[in-house]
Design a protein around this motif. Structure first.
Motif, PDB file in Angstrom:
ATOM      1  N   LEU A 355      -4.750  -6.052 -12.539  1.00  0.00           N
ATOM      2  CA  LEU A 355      -6.049  -5.609 -12.026  1.00  0.00           C
ATOM      3  C   LEU A 355      -7.157  -6.631 -12.248  1.00  0.00           C
ATOM      4  CD1 LEU A 355      -5.850  -1.919 -13.257  1.00  0.00           C
ATOM      5  CD2 LEU A 355      -5.568  -2.731 -10.915  1.00  0.00           C
ATOM      6  N   GLY A 356      -6.917  -7.612 -13.111  1.00  0.00           N
ATOM      7  CA  GLY A 356      -7.920  -8.640 -13.353  1.00  0.00           C
ATOM      8  C   GLY A 356      -9.199  -8.066 -13.935  1.00  0.00           C
ATOM      9  N   ALA A 357     -10.342  -8.597 -13.451  1.00  0.00           N
ATOM     10  CA  ALA A 357     -11.641  -8.160 -13.967  1.00  0.00           C
ATOM     11  C   ALA A 357     -11.923  -6.695 -13.653  1.00  0.00           C
ATOM     12  CB  ALA A 357     -12.750  -9.043 -13.396  1.00  0.00           C
ATOM     13  N   GLY A 358     -11.182  -6.134 -12.719  1.00  0.00           N
ATOM     14  CA  GLY A 358     -11.406  -4.736 -12.366  1.00  0.00           C
ATOM     15  C   GLY A 358     -10.785  -3.743 -13.328  1.00  0.00           C
ATOM     16  N   TYR A 359      -9.963  -4.247 -14.276  1.00  0.00           N
ATOM     17  CA  TYR A 359      -9.268  -3.310 -15.171  1.00  0.00           C
ATOM     18  C   TYR A 359     -10.232  -2.456 -15.970  1.00  0.00           C
ATOM     19  CZ  TYR A 359      -7.182  -1.487 -19.404  1.00  0.00           C
ATOM     20  OH  TYR A 359      -6.838  -0.652 -20.432  1.00  0.00           O
ATOM     21  N   ARG A 360     -11.151  -3.087 -16.685  1.00  0.00           N
ATOM     22  CA  ARG A 360     -11.989  -2.331 -17.621  1.00  0.00           C
ATOM     23  C   ARG A 360     -12.896  -1.316 -16.922  1.00  0.00           C
ATOM     24  NH1 ARG A 360     -12.343  -2.891 -22.878  1.00  0.00           N
ATOM     25  NH2 ARG A 360     -14.104  -1.970 -23.988  1.00  0.00           N
ATOM     26  N   ALA A 394      -8.047  -1.827  -2.621  1.00  0.00           N
ATOM     27  CA  ALA A 394      -8.114  -2.462  -1.301  1.00  0.00           C
ATOM     28  C   ALA A 394      -7.145  -3.623  -1.172  1.00  0.00           C
ATOM     29  CB  ALA A 394      -9.546  -2.940  -1.034  1.00  0.00           C
ATOM     30  N   ASP A 395      -6.871  -4.311  -2.276  1.00  0.00           N
ATOM     31  CA  ASP A 395      -6.003  -5.480  -2.245  1.00  0.00           C
ATOM     32  C   ASP A 395      -4.538  -5.025  -2.189  1.00  0.00           C
ATOM     33  OD1 ASP A 395      -4.373  -7.708  -3.051  1.00  0.00           O
ATOM     34  OD2 ASP A 395      -6.189  -8.691  -3.788  1.00  0.00           O
ATOM     35  N   ALA A 396      -3.842  -5.372  -1.118  1.00  0.00           N
ATOM     36  CA  ALA A 396      -2.461  -4.936  -0.932  1.00  0.00           C
ATOM     37  C   ALA A 396      -1.548  -5.497  -2.018  1.00  0.00           C
ATOM     38  CB  ALA A 396      -1.958  -5.357   0.451  1.00  0.00           C
ATOM     39  N   ARG A 397      -1.810  -6.738  -2.425  1.00  0.00           N
ATOM     40  CA  ARG A 397      -0.977  -7.327  -3.475  1.00  0.00           C
ATOM     41  C   ARG A 397      -1.123  -6.559  -4.779  1.00  0.00           C
ATOM     42  NH1 ARG A 397      -1.862  -9.889  -7.827  1.00  0.00           N
ATOM     43  NH2 ARG A 397      -4.089 -10.056  -7.356  1.00  0.00           N
ATOM     44  N   VAL A 398      -2.354  -6.243  -5.158  1.00  0.00           N
ATOM     45  CA  VAL A 398      -2.602  -5.498  -6.390  1.00  0.00           C
ATOM     46  C   VAL A 398      -1.936  -4.129  -6.306  1.00  0.00           C
ATOM     47  CG1 VAL A 398      -4.386  -4.369  -7.784  1.00  0.00           C
ATOM     48  CG2 VAL A 398      -4.732  -6.705  -6.951  1.00  0.00           C
ATOM     49  N   ARG A 399      -2.081  -3.466  -5.161  1.00  0.00           N
ATOM     50  CA  ARG A 399      -1.480  -2.134  -4.980  1.00  0.00           C
ATOM     51  C   ARG A 399       0.034  -2.209  -5.114  1.00  0.00           C
ATOM     52  NH1 ARG A 399      -3.970  -1.138  -0.775  1.00  0.00           N
ATOM     53  NH2 ARG A 399      -2.399  -1.632   0.792  1.00  0.00           N
ATOM     54  N   ARG A 400       0.649  -3.235  -4.502  1.00  0.00           N
ATOM     55  CA  ARG A 400       2.105  -3.377  -4.559  1.00  0.00           C
ATOM     56  C   ARG A 400       2.569  -3.658  -5.988  1.00  0.00           C
ATOM     57  NH1 ARG A 400       2.260  -7.229  -1.484  1.00  0.00           N
ATOM     58  NH2 ARG A 400       2.521  -8.950  -2.950  1.00  0.00           N
ATOM     59  N   GLU A 401       1.897  -4.562  -6.699  1.00  0.00           N
ATOM     60  CA  GLU A 401       2.308  -4.896  -8.065  1.00  0.00           C
ATOM     61  C   GLU A 401       2.115  -3.715  -9.011  1.00  0.00           C
ATOM     62  OE1 GLU A 401       0.459  -8.424  -9.495  1.00  0.00           O
ATOM     63  OE2 GLU A 401       1.250  -9.693  -7.872  1.00  0.00           O
ATOM     64  N   LEU A 402       1.021  -2.972  -8.832  1.00  0.00           N
ATOM     65  CA  LEU A 402       0.784  -1.815  -9.691  1.00  0.00           C
ATOM     66  C   LEU A 402       1.826  -0.733  -9.430  1.00  0.00           C
ATOM     67  CD1 LEU A 402      -1.108  -0.625 -11.832  1.00  0.00           C
ATOM     68  CD2 LEU A 402      -2.414   0.429  -9.973  1.00  0.00           C
ATOM     69  N   ARG A 403       2.179  -0.540  -8.158  1.00  0.00           N
ATOM     70  CA  ARG A 403       3.196   0.451  -7.828  1.00  0.00           C
ATOM     71  C   ARG A 403       4.534   0.067  -8.444  1.00  0.00           C
ATOM     72  NH1 ARG A 403       7.093   1.229  -3.943  1.00  0.00           N
ATOM     73  NH2 ARG A 403       7.486   3.417  -3.365  1.00  0.00           N
ATOM     74  N   GLU A 404       4.905  -1.195  -8.377  1.00  0.00           N
ATOM     75  CA  GLU A 404       6.150  -1.660  -8.980  1.00  0.00           C
ATOM     76  C   GLU A 404       6.135  -1.443 -10.494  1.00  0.00           C
ATOM     77  OE1 GLU A 404       9.162  -3.005  -7.936  1.00  0.00           O
ATOM     78  OE2 GLU A 404       8.477  -2.098  -6.048  1.00  0.00           O
TER      79      GLU A 404
END
Length: 434
Positions: A355-360, A394-404
């Motif tokens: 999630l990068g900077a968006g995590y917190r 919104a980021d498809a890559r982030v969504r895919r990695e988080l789902r995995e």
């Protein structure tokens, strides 16, 4: 038991430095972070050198309204036996609320919260400690905690509460002088008065740690150097009795080994400056008062309702119970959410990476509406699930990695990384959709 001497909290991040550090007589480890059958090699080597290892529990919740969980007690006993420890330690605190006593959902604080210094609370705590003592293979010592908030209507000072606790149960005391300083700043409690009221013969050992002050509130961070006022309280204690052991706690923001060694030197000097009477070194267990035949169940229910109302205000946004300082409760609530975010980032380090900077900010927003009802690992999965279901990634890559990541950890067993197994699972999902 022999005197413990000078020690330091063992943490994986400083394990190598602790092994090389001169003058370390003993170490303390967080009990919940150990697996009895797979002790870290560093601890094995320390034990082989004759260094005493003491397990320090953080999750029993002896000050809570419920009786101690038998599974948690068994786990603590197993760690004491695996380490060959002369004692185990826990906290005078509550860490969860809700459940059958209040007919409400379970809530977890993820933090040590203060118990009210009332007769009800003392009666429940005494019975809980007796239950724990009966289940443990070695003596138990319990620690005074730091607090940002005060309970309204308290009936005793800290010294009176601890004296009665030790007198009625024979339990040992782990006195944290940093926590006495914290409560001095945050609650106006005089450390000297607290020390004067303690049964000095019951002290098992002493904790020393650092913290920081912000906006008039002292935060017991265990991530900063030990300040002079804490060392002065240690000297005051040492002028009254020579403590059997003194230990430096550091949980994060670890400095260079040389700085830790200098802090240990300052702790030794503070004890020597006190120059109090030396105890005889024997491990004496006071004869506890026989438990009363009067049921503690009514006191447990009253305590459960009070603790659950406070915890719900802190983690679920319900109204502040009458008599509490709303500003201080707000500070405590924000501190709990921040700690929750930090610990989830440690137990699931992939989440801040994905999630990068968006995590917190994402986690703090999640924490405002979803109180923790289980451990931190379950909390990490719940957080990821909420993000995936919320449709805000919104980021498809982030969504895919988080789902995995979520799929790898949410099932009863980890997903295999073998290509054939992954292909079979993918095929099965396609067939099921048709």
């Amino acid at each position: 038991m022999e005197r413990l001497g000078t020690g330091i909290g063992w943490r994986p991040e400083i394990a190598d430095a602790v092994e090389r550090m001169p003058g370390i007589d003993w170490v303390e480890v967080v009990a919940e972070n150990l697996c009895p059958g797979h002790l870290p090699e560093s601890l094995r080597r320390l034990r082989e050198r004759g260094v005493t290892v003491v397990p320090h529990g953080v999750s029993l919740g002896l000050g809570g309204a419920d009786r101690p969980d038998a599974t948690r007690l068994l786990a603590l006993a197993e760690r004491a036996e695996a380490l060959g420890s002369p004692l185990v330690t826990e906290h005078i605190a509550f860490v969860r609320g809700g459940g059958p006593l209040t007919a409400s959902p379970r809530l977890e604080a993820g933090h040590l919260l203060p118990v009210p210094r009332t007769r009800d609370s003392l009666d429940v705590l005494c019975e809980n400690i007796r239950i724990a003592q009966d289940a443990l293979p070695v003596p138990l010592a319990v620690e005074n905690i730091a607090a940002l908030i005060s309970w309204p209507g308290e009936e005793m000072t800290e010294g009176q509460f601890l004296y009665d606790l030790a007198d009625r149960t024979g339990v040992r005391l782990l006195i944290d002088v940093a926590n006495l300083h914290t409560n001095h700043v945050n609650r106006g409690e005089d450390p000297a008065e607290a020390l004067a009221g303690l049964p000095l013969e019951a002290i098992a050992y002493v904790h020393v740690a650092g913290g920081f002050e912000r906006d008039g509130v002292w935060h017991d961070s265990h991530a900063h150097p030990v300040p002079r006022p804490v060392l002065d309280i240690l000297t005051d204690l040492a002028s009254r009795v020579s403590p059997p052991g003194v230990l430096l706690e550091r949980d994060e923001n670890f400095p260079e080994p040389g700085e830790l060694e200098r802090e240990l030197g300052a702790i030794r000097e503070a004890v020597e400056k006190g120059g109090g009477p030396r105890a005889d070194g024997a491990w004496r267990t006071a004869a506890p008062v026989e438990p009363s035949s009067v049921s503690t169940d009514p006191a447990r229910q009253r305590l459960a309702l009070a603790q659950t109302a406070l915890l719900s205000a802190l983690v679920a946004g319900t109204p502040v119970p009458e008599g509490f300082d709303r500003v201080r409760l707000g500070v405590q609530a924000r501190a709990l959410a921040a700690k929750r975010a930090d610990v989830v980032a440690k137990v699931a380090p992939e989440l801040p990476v994905i999630l990068g900077a968006g995590y917190r900010p994402a986690f703090l927003a999640y924490a405002q509406g979803v109180p923790m009802t289980d451990g931190y690992r379950r909390d990490a999965l719940s957080f990821a699930e909420q993000l995936l279901l919320g449709g805000k990634l919104a980021d498809a890559r982030v969504r895919r990695e988080l789902r995995e990541w979520w799929l790898e950890r949410s099932g009863p067993t980890p997903r295999s990384r073998r290509p054939a197994v992954r292909l079979a699972r993918a095929t099965r999902r396609v067939l099921l959709r048709h």
